[in-house]
Design a protein around this motif. Structure first.
Motif, PDB file in Angstrom:
ATOM      1  N   ALA A   1     -30.824 -60.492  35.630  1.00 55.56           N
ATOM      2  CA  ALA A   1     -31.579 -61.494  36.389  1.00 55.56           C
ATOM      3  C   ALA A   1     -30.876 -61.818  37.709  1.00 55.56           C
ATOM      4  O   ALA A   1     -31.524 -61.934  38.758  1.00 55.56           O
ATOM      5  N   ASP A   2     -29.552 -61.937  37.676  1.00 58.01           N
ATOM      6  CA  ASP A   2     -28.782 -62.203  38.882  1.00 58.01           C
ATOM      7  C   ASP A   2     -28.896 -61.020  39.852  1.00 58.01           C
ATOM      8  O   ASP A   2     -29.070 -61.202  41.059  1.00 58.01           O
ATOM      9  N   PHE A   3     -28.829 -59.811  39.323  1.00 61.02           N
ATOM     10  CA  PHE A   3     -28.995 -58.609  40.136  1.00 61.02           C
ATOM     11  C   PHE A   3     -30.370 -58.589  40.801  1.00 61.02           C
ATOM     12  O   PHE A   3     -30.489 -58.308  42.003  1.00 61.02           O
ATOM     13  N   ASN A   4     -31.427 -58.893  40.039  1.00 65.06           N
ATOM     14  CA  ASN A   4     -32.781 -58.911  40.597  1.00 65.06           C
ATOM     15  C   ASN A   4     -32.895 -59.925  41.730  1.00 65.06           C
ATOM     16  O   ASN A   4     -33.505 -59.647  42.768  1.00 65.06           O
ATOM     17  N   ARG A   5     -32.269 -61.083  41.553  1.00 66.38           N
ATOM     18  CA  ARG A   5     -32.265 -62.115  42.599  1.00 66.38           C
ATOM     19  C   ARG A   5     -31.595 -61.581  43.866  1.00 66.38           C
ATOM     20  O   ARG A   5     -32.110 -61.748  44.978  1.00 66.38           O
ATOM     21  N   MET A   6     -30.464 -60.909  43.695  1.00 62.49           N
ATOM     22  CA  MET A   6     -29.751 -60.346  44.841  1.00 62.49           C
ATOM     23  C   MET A   6     -30.598 -59.311  45.566  1.00 62.49           C
ATOM     24  O   MET A   6     -30.689 -59.312  46.799  1.00 62.49           O
ATOM     25  N   MET A   7     -31.204 -58.410  44.817  1.00 62.15           N
ATOM     26  CA  MET A   7     -32.001 -57.349  45.438  1.00 62.15           C
ATOM     27  C   MET A   7     -33.205 -57.923  46.185  1.00 62.15           C
ATOM     28  O   MET A   7     -33.578 -57.424  47.247  1.00 62.15           O
ATOM     29  N   GLN A   8     -33.808 -58.973  45.641  1.00 62.42           N
ATOM     30  CA  GLN A   8     -34.924 -59.625  46.337  1.00 62.42           C
ATOM     31  C   GLN A   8     -34.445 -60.247  47.647  1.00 62.42           C
ATOM     32  O   GLN A   8     -35.155 -60.200  48.649  1.00 62.42           O
ATOM     33  N   LEU A   9     -33.233 -60.810  47.643  1.00 63.22           N
ATOM     34  CA  LEU A   9     -32.672 -61.365  48.878  1.00 63.22           C
ATOM     35  C   LEU A   9     -32.380 -60.279  49.918  1.00 63.22           C
ATOM     36  O   LEU A   9     -32.568 -60.488  51.112  1.00 63.22           O
ATOM     37  N   LEU A  10     -31.920 -59.128  49.467  1.00 61.74           N
ATOM     38  CA  LEU A  10     -31.533 -58.052  50.375  1.00 61.74           C
ATOM     39  C   LEU A  10     -32.722 -57.219  50.847  1.00 61.74           C
ATOM     40  O   LEU A  10     -32.679 -56.621  51.922  1.00 61.74           O
ATOM     41  N   SER A  11     -33.781 -57.170  50.056  1.00 59.74           N
ATOM     42  CA  SER A  11     -34.927 -56.316  50.324  1.00 59.74           C
ATOM     43  C   SER A  11     -35.584 -56.600  51.675  1.00 59.74           C
ATOM     44  O   SER A  11     -35.938 -57.738  51.984  1.00 59.74           O
ATOM     45  N   GLY A  12     -35.703 -55.556  52.486  1.00 62.67           N
ATOM     46  CA  GLY A  12     -36.409 -55.651  53.752  1.00 62.67           C
ATOM     47  C   GLY A  12     -35.731 -56.475  54.830  1.00 62.67           C
ATOM     48  O   GLY A  12     -36.373 -56.883  55.789  1.00 62.67           O
ATOM     49  N   ARG A  13     -34.442 -56.711  54.681  1.00 65.89           N
ATOM     50  CA  ARG A  13     -33.744 -57.504  55.699  1.00 65.89           C
ATOM     51  C   ARG A  13     -32.314 -57.018  55.876  1.00 65.89           C
ATOM     52  O   ARG A  13     -31.816 -56.203  55.107  1.00 65.89           O
ATOM     53  N   CYS A  14     -31.659 -57.583  56.871  1.00 69.81           N
ATOM     54  CA  CYS A  14     -30.264 -57.239  57.160  1.00 69.81           C
ATOM     55  C   CYS A  14     -29.333 -58.294  56.578  1.00 69.81           C
ATOM     56  O   CYS A  14     -29.711 -59.455  56.432  1.00 69.81           O
ATOM     57  N   HIS A  15     -28.131 -57.858  56.236  1.00 72.04           N
ATOM     58  CA  HIS A  15     -27.105 -58.761  55.725  1.00 72.04           C
ATOM     59  C   HIS A  15     -25.763 -58.314  56.278  1.00 72.04           C
ATOM     60  O   HIS A  15     -25.663 -57.271  56.925  1.00 72.04           O
ATOM     61  N   GLN A  16     -24.740 -59.104  56.043  1.00 73.50           N
ATOM     62  CA  GLN A  16     -23.397 -58.770  56.504  1.00 73.50           C
ATOM     63  C   GLN A  16     -22.504 -58.455  55.305  1.00 73.50           C
ATOM     64  O   GLN A  16     -22.602 -59.100  54.268  1.00 73.50           O
ATOM     65  N   VAL A  17     -21.648 -57.481  55.521  1.00 68.96           N
ATOM     66  CA  VAL A  17     -20.595 -57.174  54.559  1.00 68.96           C
ATOM     67  C   VAL A  17     -19.283 -57.475  55.267  1.00 68.96           C
ATOM     68  O   VAL A  17     -19.014 -56.937  56.348  1.00 68.96           O
ATOM     69  N   LEU A  18     -18.492 -58.368  54.684  1.00 73.95           N
ATOM     70  CA  LEU A  18     -17.198 -58.741  55.248  1.00 73.95           C
ATOM     71  C   LEU A  18     -16.103 -58.177  54.360  1.00 73.95           C
ATOM     72  O   LEU A  18     -16.110 -58.411  53.145  1.00 73.95           O
ATOM     73  N   THR A  19     -15.192 -57.433  54.959  1.00 77.40           N
ATOM     74  CA  THR A  19     -14.020 -56.939  54.241  1.00 77.40           C
ATOM     75  C   THR A  19     -12.781 -57.393  54.989  1.00 77.40           C
ATOM     76  O   THR A  19     -12.627 -57.108  56.179  1.00 77.40           O
ATOM     77  N   ALA A  20     -11.936 -58.108  54.273  1.00 76.61           N
ATOM     78  CA  ALA A  20     -10.656 -58.549  54.839  1.00 76.61           C
ATOM     79  C   ALA A  20      -9.546 -57.706  54.232  1.00 76.61           C
ATOM     80  O   ALA A  20      -9.605 -57.342  53.054  1.00 76.61           O
ATOM     81  N   VAL A  21      -8.545 -57.404  55.059  1.00 76.95           N
ATOM     82  CA  VAL A  21      -7.386 -56.620  54.636  1.00 76.95           C
ATOM     83  C   VAL A  21      -6.133 -57.355  55.077  1.00 76.95           C
ATOM     84  O   VAL A  21      -6.013 -57.761  56.232  1.00 76.95           O
ATOM     85  N   ALA A  22      -5.199 -57.539  54.137  1.00 79.92           N
ATOM     86  CA  ALA A  22      -3.931 -58.205  54.436  1.00 79.92           C
ATOM     87  C   ALA A  22      -2.784 -57.278  54.049  1.00 79.92           C
ATOM     88  O   ALA A  22      -2.833 -56.618  53.012  1.00 79.92           O
ATOM     89  N   LEU A  23      -1.762 -57.247  54.886  1.00 81.72           N
ATOM     90  CA  LEU A  23      -0.544 -56.481  54.616  1.00 81.72           C
ATOM     91  C   LEU A  23       0.616 -57.462  54.696  1.00 81.72           C
ATOM     92  O   LEU A  23       0.856 -58.064  55.738  1.00 81.72           O
ATOM     93  N   ILE A  24       1.324 -57.621  53.573  1.00 76.38           N
ATOM     94  CA  ILE A  24       2.396 -58.614  53.492  1.00 76.38           C
ATOM     95  C   ILE A  24       3.681 -57.942  53.026  1.00 76.38           C
ATOM     96  O   ILE A  24       3.689 -57.174  52.066  1.00 76.38           O
ATOM     97  N   GLY A  25       4.747 -58.264  53.736  1.00 73.69           N
ATOM     98  CA  GLY A  25       6.076 -57.780  53.366  1.00 73.69           C
ATOM     99  C   GLY A  25       7.085 -58.907  53.462  1.00 73.69           C
ATOM    100  O   GLY A  25       6.733 -60.070  53.641  1.00 73.69           O
ATOM    101  N   ARG A  26       8.339 -58.557  53.361  1.00 74.46           N
ATOM    102  CA  ARG A  26       9.410 -59.555  53.336  1.00 74.46           C
ATOM    103  C   ARG A  26       9.460 -60.417  54.597  1.00 74.46           C
ATOM    104  O   ARG A  26       9.637 -61.622  54.533  1.00 74.46           O
ATOM    105  N   HIS A  27       9.277 -59.813  55.755  1.00 79.87           N
ATOM    106  CA  HIS A  27       9.488 -60.550  57.003  1.00 79.87           C
ATOM    107  C   HIS A  27       8.249 -60.735  57.857  1.00 79.87           C
ATOM    108  O   HIS A  27       8.331 -61.375  58.902  1.00 79.87           O
TER     109      HIS A  27
END
Length: 190
Positions: free
Chosen positions: A88-114
């Protein structure tokens, strides 16, 4: 060319993308609370999660190697679409995405000692209009169950995408250009 890093992600797609650009890495398992904070914007949310994953990995490994953390979310308007909890949650998502544009955000972090570095990449993805049969068949394929927004552009879900503006690899789970730049910057500072 690249430093040895640890990847704080269980995503097989992120592993494949790092292998694609020949980054030597090991895996570190982390457990991060992914709850959305009240009044947190999608960009702040995904950036916080990527940083938290990298930090948890760095802490676990006692900063032995730099740790890469990443997170990807799908956003329609200001609504964040996570992984579908059920059909049901998947169907809701697909109805929201159907026939329109959306954004995909990907964040990347690189952490070390300093030092640490982070970036967030936004890609616009447009879906064609989906029929009920399209949606039902895709759910039955099993592919959507572990994907942010309920689809994988690199798999069967790619057939719904009519247009993309931005980084394809970021939609898959790791922006290769930006990840390369983070790693190069890390080497220059080391």
């Amino acid at each position: 060319m690249y430093p040895e890093i640890a990847l704080a992600s269980a995503s097989p797609r992120r592993r494949e993308l790092l292998q694609q650009i020949a980054v030597p890495f090991s895996l570190v398992q982390v457990d991060v609370d992914e709850s959305l904070k009240s009044d947190e914007s999608p960009g702040a949310y995904v950036t916080r999660l990527a940083r938290a994953k990298a930090q948890a990995g760095a802490d676990k490994l006692h900063f032995a190697v730099p740790v890469l953390g990443a997170d990807t979310i799908v956003v329609v308007g200001q609504h964040i679409l996570g992984k579908p909890v059920d059909e049901a949650d998947f169907n809701r998502m697909m109805q929201l995405l159907s026939g329109r544009c959306h954004q995909v955000l990907t964040a990347v972090a690189l952490i070390g000692r300093h030092s640490s570095d982070i970036c967030c990449v936004t890609t616009e993805v447009c879906f064609r209009k989906l029929s009920d049969a399209d949606i039902a068949a895709y759910w039955q394929s099993g592919e959507p169950r572990d994907k942010a927004g309920g689809y994988g552009i690199q798999g069967q879900g790619g057939r719904f995408v009519s247009h993309i503006s931005g980084s394809y690899s970021a939609v898959v789970g790791l922006p290769l250009c930006e990840t390369d730049l983070l790693l190069r910057n890390w080497q220059e500072q080391a």
